[in-house]
Design an enzyme around this catalytic site. Structure first.
Site, mmCIF file in Angstrom:
data_model
loop_
_atom_site.group_PDB
_atom_site.id
_atom_site.type_symbol
_atom_site.label_atom_id
_atom_site.label_comp_id
_atom_site.label_asym_id
_atom_site.label_seq_id
_atom_site.Cartn_x
_atom_site.Cartn_y
_atom_site.Cartn_z
ATOM 1 N N HIS A 214 -6.582 -1.133 -1.515
ATOM 2 C CA HIS A 214 -7.092 0.214 -1.266
ATOM 3 C C HIS A 214 -6.877 1.055 -2.528
ATOM 4 C CE1 HIS A 214 -7.837 -0.369 2.982
ATOM 5 N NE2 HIS A 214 -6.619 -0.857 3.147
ATOM 6 N N CYS B 181 -10.266 -4.819 2.517
ATOM 7 C CA CYS B 181 -9.367 -4.991 3.653
ATOM 8 C C CYS B 181 -10.124 -5.553 4.853
ATOM 9 C CB CYS B 181 -8.662 -3.672 3.959
ATOM 10 S SG CYS B 181 -7.133 -3.862 4.892
#
Length: 481
Positions: A428, A332
């Site tokens: 994630h 991310c």
């Protein structure tokens, strides 16, 4: 349709773990249970089935209830972006930015939405277990409160106060809370729990009776130190300050701690592997040369955290690591840092502008107002994964022609350098499956899938509470709501 609220004498007294364990214990008794936290503050979040986001702890508590996470379980989530600024998430969706100057005025109007979520959960459950935030003893924050007594009184939910004996002063903490809160708030508290006790509980018998006598609240038990709590996903950044090196670590995974690090629970599954040490690198320390893998975690303020990486000299350590032929993975915000450039033209995460990235991937990122929130499954490095996306920004460039991951619907995600040493993606929870961890660590995994480990930890915590807490009494108390 009962309800019970656990509040604490302070932060990090173990409320989240106790709520999770109590939810599992009640579910094991055949009750339909739902967790609830009116207001949370955390940069570790999870994505719900309907594409919203809630605090990581509430997602774990939903698992404890054997229920699917819902935005109603955490209707207000604050995600800190700077020391005085937080992103406001209401019912799973971004609703703007708050500062310390306007938060008090902004929160009280949210109470009807908080209560609506709570009532919907009550309609689904035999009992709702509510977690407070911080402490009701923070009387300077009482006006307009929706997290502790403001919610408890509005919803009519009885409260049990949790004290942490491991940090010391638990008698004063509980009795002191009684002394500083007003009489109507104190009337909502019906009892207390002592948490994190090490040794023989009989040694605390006199202290337990003293609290009952001086506070006028009954005790519901003394909970011993629960080692299995370490097996639950991380939410509070305070865990980053605690590093327990393994005696015979075969592989070191190093992750720098930036000021706005987020979703660092992505690293938790790596701790399941024997011989693997996850080393969180605090400011002022170099990234160790012996690290087998450097992982750059997510960030709530990517450009600011990138500047911090440079200020610490970690950019030099990372580039030296790559020159030694060792891999770097960015997740991310960490993925965005690895590129050539990051632009925030609309000031979404801070002042508008753009900066050079670390230049280890031939990609560029533009932060946009649209937030990707979705659960994903797919394959990376030839191994399966199941996780979620939670990011603002679009990343493009030549290295995206070599996507690190591919979702089941065929969409590519991430990028990799031609030599494979540097890679990144927006997934994630990437390491949750044992086969995915093995693909990164270069060894056969001997640890379980993370979901199985979390479930086992929840059962162990529930068993401990059954042995040391008057759960029947808590159920009866919840019925007084």
């Amino acid at each position: 349709m009962g309800a019970l609220m656990l509040q604490g004498t302070g932060s990090d007294v173990g409320k989240s773990v106790l709520v999770a364990g109590l939810c599992r214990a009640l579910a094991n008794r055949g009750l339909t249970v739902r967790p609830f936290k009116p207001q949370n503050m955390s940069n570790n979040a999870a994505v719900t089935d309907d594409g919203g986001e809630i605090g990581r702890a509430q997602a774990t508590q939903a698992i404890a209830c054997r229920a699917r996470p819902s935005v109603d379980m955490n209707p207000v989530l604050l995600k800190p972006q700077a020391d005085r600024t937080s992103q406001l998430i209401v019912h799973g969706r971004m609703r703007g930015t708050l500062t310390t100057g306007n938060w008090r005025q902004a929160r009280e109007p949210l109470l009807p939405e908080v209560l609506a979520s709570f009532r919907r959960l009550q309609d689904q459950a035999d009992i709702v277990v509510v977690e407070g935030a911080g402490s009701p003893a923070e009387i300077n924050l009482r006006g307009g409160d929706i997290a502790n007594m403001g919610f408890a009184r509005a919803a009519g939910v009885p409260v049990v106060l949790v004290g942490d004996i491991d940090r010391g002063g638990v008698i004063a903490a509980i009795i002191g809370t009684r002394a500083v809160i007003d009489a109507d708030d104190a009337a909502m508290i019906r009892g207390f729990l002592i948490n994190k006790f090490r040794g023989d509980p009989a040694l605390f018998a006199d202290g337990y009776r003293a609290i009952e006598a001086r506070a006028g609240w009954r005790g519901f038990g003394v909970v011993p130190w629960i080692a299995e709590a370490a097996g639950l996903p991380s939410e509070d950044a305070v865990v980053l300050e605690r590093h327990a090196p393994q005696a015979q670590a075969r592989l070191v995974v190093a992750c720098p701690i930036t000021p706005r690090i987020s979703n660092f629970d992505d690293l938790d599954p790596l701790k399941l592997e024997p011989g693997v040490e996850v080393m969180m690198i605090p400011p002022g320390r170099a990234i160790p040369a012996e690290a087998a893998l450097i992982l750059l975690a997510g960030s709530k303020s990517t450009i600011a955290d990138l500047a911090f990486v440079r200020a610490q000299g970690w950019d030099i350590d990372i580039k030296a690591h790559v020159r030694r032929g060792r891999p770097v993975l960015g997740l991310c915000g960490g993925y965005q840092m690895l590129g050539r450039r990051i632009a925030d033209p609309h000031g979404i995460e801070g002042p508008a502008g753009s900066v050079d990235g670390l230049g280890l991937l031939d990609v560029e990122t533009v932060l946009t107002g649209d937030k990707a929130l979705r659960q994903v499954t797919g394959e990376a490095r030839g191994a399966r994964f199941a996780g979620y996306e939670m990011h603002v920004g679009e990343t493009s460039g030549p290295d995206t022609a070599r996507p690190l991951a591919r979702f089941e619907d065929g969409r590519p995600d991430g990028a990799a350098r031609a030599d494979g040493l540097v890679a990144g993606c927006y997934v994630h929870g990437l390491f949750g499956m044992a086969e995915q961890r093995a693909a990164w660590l270069g060894v056969a995994s001997s640890g379980p899938d993370h979901a199985l480990a979390v479930d086992a930890a929840l059962n162990a915590i529930a068993a401990t509470l059954e042995a040391h807490v008057d759960i029947d009494g808590l159920i009866r108390l919840s019925e007084q709501q």
